[in-house]
Design a protein around this motif. Structure first.
Motif, PDB file in Angstrom:
ATOM      1  N   LYS A 294      -5.663  12.709  -0.315  1.00 21.02           N
ATOM      2  CA  LYS A 294      -7.000  12.425   0.205  1.00 21.02           C
ATOM      3  C   LYS A 294      -7.433  11.000  -0.130  1.00 21.02           C
ATOM      4  O   LYS A 294      -8.017  10.302   0.702  1.00 21.02           O
ATOM      5  CB  LYS A 294      -8.010  13.433  -0.341  1.00 21.02           C
ATOM      6  N   ARG A 295      -7.129  10.562  -1.340  1.00 19.95           N
ATOM      7  CA  ARG A 295      -7.499   9.199  -1.749  1.00 19.95           C
ATOM      8  C   ARG A 295      -6.782   8.159  -0.899  1.00 19.95           C
ATOM      9  O   ARG A 295      -7.376   7.148  -0.519  1.00 19.95           O
ATOM     10  CB  ARG A 295      -7.188   9.002  -3.228  1.00 19.95           C
ATOM     11  N   ARG A 296      -5.529   8.414  -0.565  1.00 10.11           N
ATOM     12  CA  ARG A 296      -4.768   7.467   0.260  1.00 10.11           C
ATOM     13  C   ARG A 296      -5.315   7.367   1.681  1.00 10.11           C
ATOM     14  O   ARG A 296      -5.033   6.409   2.383  1.00 10.11           O
ATOM     15  CB  ARG A 296      -3.295   7.864   0.295  1.00 10.11           C
ATOM     16  N   LEU A 297      -6.049   8.342   2.126  1.00  9.50           N
ATOM     17  CA  LEU A 297      -6.698   8.272   3.421  1.00  9.50           C
ATOM     18  C   LEU A 297      -8.107   7.694   3.332  1.00  9.50           C
ATOM     19  O   LEU A 297      -8.539   6.945   4.213  1.00  9.50           O
ATOM     20  CB  LEU A 297      -6.757   9.668   4.062  1.00  9.50           C
ATOM     21  N   LEU A 298      -8.834   8.027   2.264  1.00  5.84           N
ATOM     22  CA  LEU A 298     -10.234   7.620   2.167  1.00  5.84           C
ATOM     23  C   LEU A 298     -10.405   6.146   1.793  1.00  5.84           C
ATOM     24  O   LEU A 298     -11.343   5.500   2.268  1.00  5.84           O
ATOM     25  CB  LEU A 298     -10.981   8.513   1.173  1.00  5.84           C
ATOM     26  N   ILE A 299      -9.537   5.603   0.976  1.00  6.14           N
ATOM     27  CA  ILE A 299      -9.678   4.186   0.606  1.00  6.14           C
ATOM     28  C   ILE A 299      -9.509   3.283   1.829  1.00  6.14           C
ATOM     29  O   ILE A 299     -10.341   2.397   2.055  1.00  6.14           O
ATOM     30  CB  ILE A 299      -8.730   3.821  -0.554  1.00  6.14           C
ATOM     31  N   PRO A 300      -8.473   3.466   2.667  1.00  4.30           N
ATOM     32  CA  PRO A 300      -8.414   2.647   3.885  1.00  4.30           C
ATOM     33  C   PRO A 300      -9.595   2.906   4.828  1.00  4.30           C
ATOM     34  O   PRO A 300     -10.051   1.989   5.512  1.00  4.30           O
ATOM     35  CB  PRO A 300      -7.100   3.057   4.548  1.00  4.30           C
ATOM     36  N   ALA A 301     -10.096   4.152   4.857  1.00  6.23           N
ATOM     37  CA  ALA A 301     -11.253   4.455   5.703  1.00  6.23           C
ATOM     38  C   ALA A 301     -12.463   3.653   5.256  1.00  6.23           C
ATOM     39  O   ALA A 301     -13.192   3.103   6.090  1.00  6.23           O
ATOM     40  CB  ALA A 301     -11.558   5.950   5.676  1.00  6.23           C
ATOM     41  N   ILE A 302     -12.683   3.567   3.959  1.00  6.79           N
ATOM     42  CA  ILE A 302     -13.803   2.779   3.436  1.00  6.79           C
ATOM     43  C   ILE A 302     -13.619   1.307   3.781  1.00  6.79           C
ATOM     44  O   ILE A 302     -14.558   0.629   4.218  1.00  6.79           O
ATOM     45  CB  ILE A 302     -13.931   2.979   1.908  1.00  6.79           C
TER      46      ILE A 302
END
Length: 150
Positions: A127-135
């Protein structure tokens, strides 16, 4: 030939140490839930900011509010769309192969089955690997929107 064996003194775990171990286990187990909360908040922002952007543009420019559809326009809304897509993917449940009878799998990595502890770590990391680029993409979209106006 005699070998000397060193004897280590031990003592029972006290209540403070037990509490620390429990809190540590809770923090590992709760990481994925924290990522889900972050994802839900991001979706709220990722849907609200483009709407507010269009509303403010309309209010400040009046009926003549138009945007030039150029590279910055596509960049801005493309970043916002990608950010929203990554955030939604992070919230979609995923199937993991977990063996609930083991805490950690074989360290040689010959099996794809996760242990219980690794399950919690891997889901949070995914989840973190998806959310950091999203931010990052979301903020790039905001920067693109400010350039688009000027």
């Amino acid at each position: 030939m005699s070998e000397e064996v060193e004897v280590l003194a031990t003592r029972p775990v006290n209540s403070g140490e037990k509490l620390l171990r429990e809190k540590f286990a809770e923090s590992i187990a709760g990481q994925a839930e924290l990522m889900d909360k972050l994802g839900r908040q991001l979706i709220t922002l990722e849907l609200a900011i483009p709407g507010l952007y269009a509303t403010v543009l309309k209010l400040t420019q009046g009926n003549d509010a138009t945007l030039l559809v150029d590279g910055w326009f596509y960049f801005t809304f493309g970043c916002w769309f990608l950010a929203l897509t990554l955030t939604l993917i992070s919230l979609i449940p995923r199937n993991w192969q977990v063996d609930p009878t083991i805490l950690k799998p074989d360290p040689t990595g010959k099996t794809k089955t996760l242990g219980v502890e690794d399950f919690f770590r891997k889901t949070a990391l995914y989840k973190r690997r998806l959310l950091i680029p999203a931010i990052f993409l979301f903020w790039l979209g905001i920067l693109g929107a400010t350039i688009l106006v000027f």
